[in-house]
Scaffold this motif. Structure first.
Motif, PDB file in Angstrom:
ATOM      1  N   LEU A  73      10.084 -65.868  -7.146  1.00  8.39           N
ATOM      2  CA  LEU A  73      11.309 -65.615  -7.030  1.00  8.39           C
ATOM      3  C   LEU A  73      12.102 -65.406  -7.975  1.00  8.39           C
ATOM      4  CD1 LEU A  73      12.853 -66.976  -3.100  1.00  8.39           C
ATOM      5  CD2 LEU A  73      11.238 -64.620  -3.698  1.00  8.39           C
ATOM      6  N   SER A  74      11.888 -64.712  -9.277  1.00  7.14           N
ATOM      7  CA  SER A  74      13.130 -64.849 -10.654  1.00  7.14           C
ATOM      8  C   SER A  74      13.634 -63.506 -10.939  1.00  7.14           C
ATOM      9  CB  SER A  74      11.167 -64.262 -11.443  1.00  7.14           C
ATOM     10  OG  SER A  74      10.594 -63.227 -11.284  1.00  7.14           O
ATOM     11  N   VAL A  75      14.252 -63.200  -9.979  1.00  6.17           N
ATOM     12  CA  VAL A  75      16.069 -62.132 -10.202  1.00  6.17           C
ATOM     13  C   VAL A  75      16.758 -63.005  -9.664  1.00  6.17           C
ATOM     14  CG1 VAL A  75      16.745 -60.348 -10.053  1.00  6.17           C
ATOM     15  CG2 VAL A  75      14.366 -60.695 -10.100  1.00  6.17           C
ATOM     16  N   ALA A  76      17.630 -63.612 -10.979  1.00  6.32           N
ATOM     17  CA  ALA A  76      18.754 -64.323  -9.991  1.00  6.32           C
ATOM     18  C   ALA A  76      19.158 -63.095  -8.811  1.00  6.32           C
ATOM     19  CB  ALA A  76      20.344 -64.662 -10.912  1.00  6.32           C
ATOM     20  N   GLY A  77      19.813 -64.239  -7.740  1.00  7.28           N
ATOM     21  CA  GLY A  77      20.688 -63.707  -6.427  1.00  7.28           C
ATOM     22  C   GLY A  77      20.707 -62.724  -5.673  1.00  7.28           C
ATOM     23  N   ILE A  78      18.454 -62.693  -5.473  1.00 10.62           N
ATOM     24  CA  ILE A  78      18.048 -62.391  -4.571  1.00 10.62           C
ATOM     25  C   ILE A  78      17.602 -62.687  -3.515  1.00 10.62           C
ATOM     26  CG2 ILE A  78      16.729 -60.701  -6.087  1.00 10.62           C
ATOM     27  CD1 ILE A  78      14.163 -62.267  -5.751  1.00 10.62           C
ATOM     28  N   THR A  79      17.973 -62.596  -1.797  1.00 11.26           N
ATOM     29  CA  THR A  79      17.433 -63.289  -1.287  1.00 11.26           C
ATOM     30  C   THR A  79      16.022 -63.037  -0.368  1.00 11.26           C
ATOM     31  OG1 THR A  79      19.726 -62.993  -0.609  1.00 11.26           O
ATOM     32  CG2 THR A  79      18.389 -63.676   1.009  1.00 11.26           C
ATOM     33  N   LEU A  80      15.587 -64.159  -0.141  1.00  9.89           N
ATOM     34  CA  LEU A  80      13.789 -63.536   1.219  1.00  9.89           C
ATOM     35  C   LEU A  80      15.189 -63.972   2.338  1.00  9.89           C
ATOM     36  CD1 LEU A  80      11.207 -63.229   1.215  1.00  9.89           C
ATOM     37  CD2 LEU A  80      11.034 -65.957   0.487  1.00  9.89           C
ATOM     38  N   LYS A  81      14.738 -63.132   2.925  1.00 10.05           N
ATOM     39  CA  LYS A  81      15.585 -63.569   4.697  1.00 10.05           C
ATOM     40  C   LYS A  81      14.228 -63.770   5.975  1.00 10.05           C
ATOM     41  CE  LYS A  81      19.487 -61.700   7.042  1.00 10.05           C
ATOM     42  NZ  LYS A  81      18.846 -62.746   7.859  1.00 10.05           N
ATOM     43  N   GLY A  82      14.294 -64.092   6.295  1.00 13.53           N
ATOM     44  CA  GLY A  82      13.532 -64.163   7.362  1.00 13.53           C
ATOM     45  C   GLY A  82      13.858 -63.117   8.913  1.00 13.53           C
ATOM     46  N   ALA A  83      12.999 -63.126   9.801  1.00 18.51           N
ATOM     47  CA  ALA A  83      13.278 -61.525  10.403  1.00 18.51           C
ATOM     48  C   ALA A  83      14.446 -62.265  11.616  1.00 18.51           C
ATOM     49  CB  ALA A  83      11.763 -61.020  11.771  1.00 18.51           C
ATOM     50  N   ASP A  84      14.107 -63.541  12.003  1.00 15.35           N
ATOM     51  CA  ASP A  84      15.467 -63.536  12.875  1.00 15.35           C
ATOM     52  C   ASP A  84      16.298 -65.098  12.368  1.00 15.35           C
ATOM     53  OD1 ASP A  84      16.785 -64.471  15.419  1.00 15.35           O
ATOM     54  OD2 ASP A  84      14.793 -64.305  16.779  1.00 15.35           O
ATOM     55  N   GLU A  85      17.060 -64.644  13.138  1.00 12.03           N
ATOM     56  CA  GLU A  85      19.047 -65.740  12.032  1.00 12.03           C
ATOM     57  C   GLU A  85      18.958 -67.104  12.735  1.00 12.03           C
ATOM     58  OE1 GLU A  85      22.014 -64.190  11.526  1.00 12.03           O
ATOM     59  OE2 GLU A  85      22.065 -62.383  10.240  1.00 12.03           O
ATOM     60  N   GLU A  86      18.560 -66.736  14.836  1.00 13.36           N
ATOM     61  CA  GLU A  86      18.128 -67.574  15.661  1.00 13.36           C
ATOM     62  C   GLU A  86      17.172 -68.379  15.541  1.00 13.36           C
ATOM     63  OE1 GLU A  86      21.293 -67.873  17.418  1.00 13.36           O
ATOM     64  OE2 GLU A  86      21.983 -66.203  15.968  1.00 13.36           O
ATOM     65  N   ASP A  87      15.879 -67.702  15.527  1.00 17.00           N
ATOM     66  CA  ASP A  87      14.770 -68.661  15.120  1.00 17.00           C
ATOM     67  C   ASP A  87      14.104 -68.538  13.909  1.00 17.00           C
ATOM     68  OD1 ASP A  87      12.342 -70.171  15.696  1.00 17.00           O
ATOM     69  OD2 ASP A  87      11.945 -69.021  17.762  1.00 17.00           O
ATOM     70  N   ALA A  88      13.659 -69.565  13.308  1.00 15.20           N
ATOM     71  CA  ALA A  88      12.965 -69.698  11.741  1.00 15.20           C
ATOM     72  C   ALA A  88      11.816 -69.332  12.062  1.00 15.20           C
ATOM     73  CB  ALA A  88      13.465 -70.965  10.637  1.00 15.20           C
ATOM     74  N   THR A  89      11.434 -70.367  13.334  1.00 10.99           N
ATOM     75  CA  THR A  89      10.171 -69.757  13.077  1.00 10.99           C
ATOM     76  C   THR A  89       9.339 -68.614  13.375  1.00 10.99           C
ATOM     77  OG1 THR A  89       9.925 -70.937  15.683  1.00 10.99           O
ATOM     78  CG2 THR A  89      10.287 -72.453  14.658  1.00 10.99           C
ATOM     79  N   LYS A  90       9.975 -66.817  14.287  1.00 10.55           N
ATOM     80  CA  LYS A  90       9.222 -66.238  14.225  1.00 10.55           C
ATOM     81  C   LYS A  90       8.265 -65.606  12.372  1.00 10.55           C
ATOM     82  CE  LYS A  90      11.300 -65.602  18.166  1.00 10.55           C
ATOM     83  NZ  LYS A  90      11.912 -64.558  19.192  1.00 10.55           N
ATOM     84  N   THR A  91       9.163 -65.715  11.336  1.00 14.37           N
ATOM     85  CA  THR A  91       8.033 -65.542  10.181  1.00 14.37           C
ATOM     86  C   THR A  91       8.102 -66.546   9.295  1.00 14.37           C
ATOM     87  OG1 THR A  91      10.627 -63.552  10.691  1.00 14.37           O
ATOM     88  CG2 THR A  91       9.383 -64.076   8.168  1.00 14.37           C
ATOM     89  N   VAL A  92       6.777 -66.875   9.416  1.00 10.92           N
ATOM     90  CA  VAL A  92       6.017 -68.096   8.614  1.00 10.92           C
ATOM     91  C   VAL A  92       5.355 -67.348   7.817  1.00 10.92           C
ATOM     92  CG1 VAL A  92       4.016 -69.943   8.956  1.00 10.92           C
ATOM     93  CG2 VAL A  92       5.719 -68.653  11.088  1.00 10.92           C
ATOM     94  N   LEU A  93       5.835 -68.654   6.222  1.00 17.64           N
ATOM     95  CA  LEU A  93       5.173 -68.765   5.715  1.00 17.64           C
ATOM     96  C   LEU A  93       3.466 -69.240   5.121  1.00 17.64           C
ATOM     97  CD1 LEU A  93       7.735 -67.900   2.730  1.00 17.64           C
ATOM     98  CD2 LEU A  93       6.310 -66.362   4.064  1.00 17.64           C
TER      99      LEU A  93
END
Length: 144
Positions: A73-93
């Motif tokens: 992430l090399s641009v100031a102010g960007i957001t990397l956002k997973g699919a589910d605000e309630e469950d972070a385990t739904k999107t995995v790196l």
């Protein structure tokens, strides 16, 4: 007349500075435009399209294999956002595990990482970490 033109340009500038959402999917491709869920690209392509503060890289549910190079992430102010605000385990790196000493996410400018899980990145004395760099604001995520 000059005041009217100045006001028009100012209003046009406000509308043109809106954030853009770029979509990524675990099965997305490098050729995708990333402008909708139906045209989602791979994670690297979606991130490369985010050029302005406020832009969001929206990740679809699933597991993203991060085994050759870190997500940067090399641009100031960007957001990397997973699919589910309630469950972070739904999107995995998912990293390569102990087979490769590697960092998962590198942040070079102030950015936000939210609603996802980062796991299986191996830490040794030679480097490697789940998240490295400066200025990462991390919200609702897990490191395993």
């Amino acid at each position: 007349m000059n005041k009217i033109l100045t006001m028009l340009f100012a209003v046009a500038g406000v509308f043109s500075s809106q954030a853009t959402i770029y979509y990524a999917s675990p099965d997305g491709t490098a050729e995708a435009d990333c402008l909708s869920e139906n045209t989602a690209g791979d994670i690297y392509t979606a991130i490369s399209k985010a050029k302005a503060s406020g832009d969001i890289i929206q990740l679809a549910k699933g597991t993203y294999q991060i085994t050759t190079s870190p997500v940067t992430l090399s641009v100031a102010g960007i957001t990397l956002k997973g699919a589910d605000e309630e469950d972070a385990t739904k999107t995995v790196l998912l990293g390569p595990g102990t087979t490769k000493n590697m960092t998962g996410v590198v942040v070079t400018k102030k950015a936000t990482i939210s609603d996802l899980t980062i796991k299986n990145f191996y830490l040794t004395g030679k480097g490697g970490a789940a998240v490295a760099g400066c200025c990462a604001q991390m919200i609702g995520f897990a490191v395993m």
